[in-house]
Design a protein around this motif. Structure first.
Motif, mmCIF file in Angstrom:
data_model
loop_
_atom_site.group_PDB
_atom_site.id
_atom_site.type_symbol
_atom_site.label_atom_id
_atom_site.label_comp_id
_atom_site.label_asym_id
_atom_site.label_seq_id
_atom_site.Cartn_x
_atom_site.Cartn_y
_atom_site.Cartn_z
ATOM 1 N N GLY A 232 -0.823 -0.825 -17.524
ATOM 2 C CA GLY A 232 -1.241 -0.065 -18.704
ATOM 3 C C GLY A 232 -2.401 0.866 -18.446
ATOM 4 N N THR A 233 -2.872 0.945 -17.174
ATOM 5 C CA THR A 233 -3.952 1.878 -16.838
ATOM 6 C C THR A 233 -3.361 3.092 -16.124
ATOM 7 N N TYR A 234 -4.240 4.018 -15.763
ATOM 8 C CA TYR A 234 -3.772 5.297 -15.232
ATOM 9 C C TYR A 234 -4.399 5.587 -13.883
ATOM 10 N N GLU A 235 -3.646 6.300 -13.056
ATOM 11 C CA GLU A 235 -4.184 6.749 -11.783
ATOM 12 C C GLU A 235 -4.997 8.024 -11.989
ATOM 13 N N ASP A 236 -5.766 8.367 -10.960
ATOM 14 C CA ASP A 236 -6.568 9.587 -11.020
ATOM 15 C C ASP A 236 -5.658 10.808 -11.141
ATOM 16 N N PHE A 237 -6.136 11.817 -11.851
ATOM 17 C CA PHE A 237 -5.393 13.069 -12.073
ATOM 18 C C PHE A 237 -4.068 12.825 -12.777
ATOM 19 N N ASN A 238 -4.075 11.902 -13.730
ATOM 20 C CA ASN A 238 -2.934 11.676 -14.616
ATOM 21 C C ASN A 238 -3.373 11.945 -16.048
ATOM 22 N N THR A 239 -2.418 12.140 -16.908
ATOM 23 C CA THR A 239 -2.709 12.310 -18.332
ATOM 24 C C THR A 239 -2.480 10.991 -19.052
ATOM 25 N N ILE A 240 -3.358 10.654 -19.965
ATOM 26 C CA ILE A 240 -3.215 9.395 -20.696
ATOM 27 C C ILE A 240 -2.097 9.519 -21.727
ATOM 28 N N ASP A 241 -1.582 8.378 -22.129
ATOM 29 C CA ASP A 241 -0.574 8.320 -23.186
ATOM 30 C C ASP A 241 -1.299 8.032 -24.493
ATOM 31 N N TRP A 242 -1.556 9.085 -25.264
ATOM 32 C CA TRP A 242 -2.330 8.939 -26.504
ATOM 33 C C TRP A 242 -1.658 7.952 -27.464
ATOM 34 N N VAL A 243 -0.351 8.045 -27.587
ATOM 35 C CA VAL A 243 0.369 7.195 -28.549
ATOM 36 C C VAL A 243 0.193 5.730 -28.185
ATOM 37 N N ARG A 244 0.348 5.412 -26.901
ATOM 38 C CA ARG A 244 0.210 4.023 -26.462
ATOM 39 C C ARG A 244 -1.226 3.533 -26.636
ATOM 40 N N GLY B 197 0.802 -1.221 0.000
ATOM 41 C CA GLY B 197 0.000 0.000 0.000
ATOM 42 C C GLY B 197 0.834 1.269 0.000
ATOM 43 N N SER B 198 2.115 1.152 0.256
ATOM 44 C CA SER B 198 2.925 2.366 0.329
ATOM 45 C C SER B 198 3.233 2.938 -1.036
ATOM 46 N N PHE B 199 2.898 2.168 -2.079
ATOM 47 C CA PHE B 199 3.222 2.635 -3.421
ATOM 48 C C PHE B 199 2.114 3.460 -4.040
ATOM 49 N N GLN B 200 1.001 3.651 -3.326
ATOM 50 C CA GLN B 200 -0.091 4.404 -3.933
ATOM 51 C C GLN B 200 0.365 5.837 -4.150
ATOM 52 N N SER B 201 0.517 6.180 -5.397
ATOM 53 C CA SER B 201 1.127 7.475 -5.726
ATOM 54 C C SER B 201 0.223 8.618 -5.345
ATOM 55 N N SER B 202 0.810 9.653 -4.774
ATOM 56 C CA SER B 202 0.047 10.850 -4.453
ATOM 57 C C SER B 202 0.230 11.924 -5.506
ATOM 58 N N THR B 203 0.963 11.595 -6.538
ATOM 59 C CA THR B 203 1.194 12.595 -7.571
ATOM 60 C C THR B 203 -0.095 12.916 -8.292
ATOM 61 N N SER B 204 -0.345 14.202 -8.538
ATOM 62 C CA SER B 204 -1.622 14.583 -9.125
ATOM 63 C C SER B 204 -1.528 14.931 -10.586
#
Length: 805
Positions: A72-84, A9-16
């Motif tokens: 291959g999925t994204y966390e909340d408040f992240n930008t998707i990788d359009w190319v991928r 659980g410590s890896f849950q990123s807080s980056t927005s």
């Protein structure tokens, strides 16, 4: 098993955001529960993201027999990788096409996959049209409820209540079946006490509706407030805001939109209808695997849903498609254009079938003009355009200043009190004036109306000194006392609308800006139209009128001026041009008024752009600090990639992962100590030769799965990203192969690349990050947020405003 250095659980990123750099102090109250499943459990269908491992005796092992859920999925408040995402969709399509030749069932699956997009558009159109009809009917009834009730059935609004009445046409609004609150309570509707009682009931109902709206938004769906268009623009550019387009947001926005419009606040339902339609699109995407598992494909659907929203808001399917293309969409391929058109068509057809206003029209203020306009009338039309541009610039500056004050002071902590106060002021000021008491849509309808023989409105109380008429066309006449009274009331309504809208837009209730902006312009246009009409009547012998406006002719149409003014003010606030003109001519059903509308729309845009470049939606995106890279703006500065990349000169070195020499513990330590969203992979720390790029989220999921499902993976196990395992002593623990999650083709630029090109790459490819190299060696990284901060800095703005406010 040794799990030193690993904390579940410590890896849950807080980056927005997609930022690869430490973010400190980013505080957003986004603690609400997700309305949608976060898709993490749904994205496991791509076997190409399987991980593999290797034990100490060089025997290859697959540590998972099934795909890794979440990779291959994204966390909340992240930008998707359009190319991928696009690459992933192409791979999926190739696989379906190749399998379709193997069996009949696979062929049927291929056909259904191709047809699913059109079926989804059909469902979106049906649902959006149905909800729009429900909102229209409910809002019309509840707006009339503030003034009285129908005795024949409380569920009838004023107009429907009087349909079967035997009253004369002139007294059609005074039918016995409809009683005001004073008539119902006191038994009579005349006198000062009856007026005060009606006044009191009007204010009480307005406060009740608005308080219920703000409490529902605050308690159940905080994302249901506002217009929604700035956030939808940001989401369509690739940003993820979980729950913003979810089922709770849809339910609460639909209910509270009716309440907010009915309360009489200076707001409209058109902008929020786009949000409602996009919620429908997002929820229906979960029915189809192709759209549920691919964020880029989902955004194509949301673009079409936005078109359907405008289609039902204005009854303008073509205008809706152009609005989506011009104003909200970031990526709009030709296929999306066709599907948007189909969704807008179905939505408009559904709303027409419901017939919410009982007049076979899709909007309350549909109007038809029959008289042609004269070339000299372009002068007042351009004047209206100038007024629209000035009003737009004034409104944007004032509203942004007020919203910034709301965010930075204690005012923002009391949303319910703010709504209560603004509603009370609006209702108290609105009731004495009949033009502010009526709903804004009815006001626009009245202002657009071309006076006919049977019109009993004050705006049509002219001195009838004519003997005969030609069909429905009445000659220009002298204004009677009713017209002059209406002019004063409209002037007061204009002043009230101009100022009260500034404080209303941005409150914690659903609030659109289209209708209030159109109302301001329509009032100004009608005032100018009546002025020009009277000037032509009393001075028809002047040179400017002679030859085309003789006495007894019908040459000036004040309703047309109102329509042009509405277009000018809406254009000044939103900076729409093509879509605005198309929406307005779809409202009028006449092509001959395109030139006046175009002249007013372009003039208002030029004037507003001269004062401030941003439209209201872009201004709110910047105010909220959303990571939106505007495609329309030019980047003209002569900076280089090395000026923007991180790390800077005095910063710590770039955090990297080596391709075959770091242990599980080393990687877990990096993940725990940093909040970066991804890490460059290099050959070695000494060489810094770039191998690829790996996302933090994929690393966390892969390591966690390997620890659970592969024997021998411990903290000292070596992680490698190469095809072959590195040579290690036979006694060393099992190695973990993670090449499958490595992006082997990350976008790179050299340190001497002009930022003009870098910004273009970010805009056109929708990148999250770009690596900077020098002679093949990794130097640094540029993220989308770095680009936005750099642009803000060059514009003398606070670069830290790109964090979420």
């Amino acid at each position: 098993m040794d799990q030193k250095g690993y904390r579940r659980g410590s890896f849950q990123s807080s980056t927005s955001d997609e930022d690869m750099l430490e973010i400190a102090g980013a505080s957003l109250d986004f603690s609400m529960a997700d309305d949608d499943p976060p898709l993490d459990r749904e994205m496991g269908g791509f076997s190409s993201y399987n991980g593999g491992g290797m034990n100490g005796t060089s025997t290859m092992m697959d540590f998972l027999e099934e795909p890794l859920p979440g990779v291959g999925t994204y966390e909340d408040f992240n930008t998707i990788d359009w190319v991928r995402e696009k690459s992933r969709d192409r791979d999926r399509h190739r696989e379906i096409t190749s399998r379709s030749k193997e069996s009949t069932w696979a062929l049927i699956h291929s056909v259904s996959d191709a047809f699913s997009g059109w079926l989804l558009m059909l469902l979106i159109g049906l649902l959006a049209g149905s909800l729009a009809g429900l909102i229209d009917i409910s809002a019309h009834w509840m707006t009339d409820l503030k003034e009285g009730v129908c005795l024949a059935g409380f569920w009838f609004n004023h107009e429907h209540c009087c349909w079967k009445s035997n009253t004369t046409f002139t007294d059609r609004d005074k039918c016995p079946e409809w009683e005001s609150w004073s008539q119902l309570i006191l038994g009579h509707g005349e006198g000062a006490f009856a007026y005060i009682l009606n006044y009191f009931m009007y204010v009480i109902w307005a406060l009740l509706f608005s308080l219920l709206a703000v409490l529902l938004v605050k308690g159940f769906a905080p994302y249901a407030c506002g217009s929604g268009i700035p956030e939808i623009k940001t989401i369509l550019s690739g940003f993820i805001i979980r729950g913003y387009l979810g089922k709770w947001t849809l339910i609460i926005k639909t209910i509270t939109l009716v309440l907010a419009v009915s309360s009489g606040l200076s707001l409209g339902k058109e902008g929020p209808l786009v949000h409602v339609a996009c919620c429908c699109g997002n929820i229906l995407c979960h029915l189809f695997t192709k759209y549920r598992k691919n964020e880029a494909k989902r955004r194509e659907v949301l673009s079409a849903a936005a078109a359907a929203g405008v289609s039902v808001a204005f009854g303008a399917p073509i205008g809706g498609v152009l609005f989506s293309l011009e104003e909200v969409s970031y990526y709009f391929p030709l296929k999306t254009l066709w599907r948007s058109f189909f969704a807008a068509l179905v939505a408009a057809f559904t709303l027409r079938s419901i017939n919410p206003f009982g007049n076979s029209r899709l909007v309350l203020f549909y109007v038809e003009f029959h008289m042609p306009w004269h070339l000299l009338e372009l002068v007042p039309f351009i004047l209206l355009g100038i007024f629209g541009g000035l009003w737009g610039a004034f409104f944007i500056r004032s509203n942004i200043a007020w919203c910034r004050r709301r965010k930075t002071t204690k005012l923002g902590k009391y949303p319910v009190l703010e709504v209560f106060v603004v509603t009370a002021i609006t209702a108290i000021l609105a009731f004495p004036n009949e033009y502010t008491r009526m709903s804004t849509s009815e006001l626009i309808s009245e202002l657009f109306n071309d006076c006919g023989i049977l019109d009993s409105s004050k705006l049509c109380e002219y001195v009838n000194d004519f003997n005969s008429t030609k069909g429905d066309d009445l000659p220009d006449r002298a204004a009677g006392p009713g017209v002059y009274t209406a002019m004063w009331q409209l002037a007061l309504a204009l002043i009230m609308k101009v100022f009260i809208t500034i404080f209303t837009f941005g409150m914690k209730v659903p609030s659109g800006l289209f209708i209030p902006s159109m109302a301001v312009g329509a009032i100004a246009g009608r005032l100018l139209g009546v002025a020009v009409e009277q000037l032509a009547y009393y001075h028809h012998d002047w040179a400017i009128f002679s030859g085309w406006c003789s006495q007894g002719a019908d040459c000036i149409t004040p309703g047309l001026y109102a329509m042009v003014g509405a277009a000018a003010c809406l254009g000044g606030v939103t900076r729409m041009t093509v879509s605005l003109v198309v929406i307005m001519f779809e409202l009028t059903g006449g092509l001959e008024y395109i030139v006046p509308l175009m002249a007013a729309a372009m003039t208002s845009k030029w004037v507003a752009d001269a004062i401030g470049r941003e439209g209201i939606y872009d201004a709110h995106i910047r105010l909220n600090g959303y990571p939106f890279l505007e495609a329309k703006e030019e980047f003209s500065h002569k900076t280089l990639a090395m000026d923007v990349m991180r790390p800077r000169r005095n910063d710590p070195p770039l955090t990297v992962i080596t391709q075959d020499s770091m242990t599980v513990e080393d990687v877990e330590t990096i993940i725990n100590e940093t909040t970066y969203s991804g890490y460059p992979v290099v050959v070695s720390r000494e060489s810094q030769r770039l191998v690829g790029f790996v996302l933090r989220r994929d690393l966390i999921i892969s390591i966690e799965n390997a620890r659970k499902k592969q024997d021998g993976i411990v903290s000292t196990s070596v992680i490698y990203f190469t095809d072959h395992s590195p040579p290690l002593p036979p006694s060393s623990p099992s190695m973990l192969k993670l090449r499958s999650i490595l992006d082997l083709s990350p976008f790179t630029v050299t340190d001497q690349t002009p930022m003009e090109i870098v910004v273009d790459i970010f805009r056109k490819l929708g990148l999250r990050q770009c690596l900077v190299t020098h002679n093949g060696k990794l130097l640094g990284i540029i993220t989308k947020k770095d680009v936005l901060k750099h642009i803000a800095q060059l514009a003398n703005q606070d670069p830290d405003s790109i964090l979420f406010n």
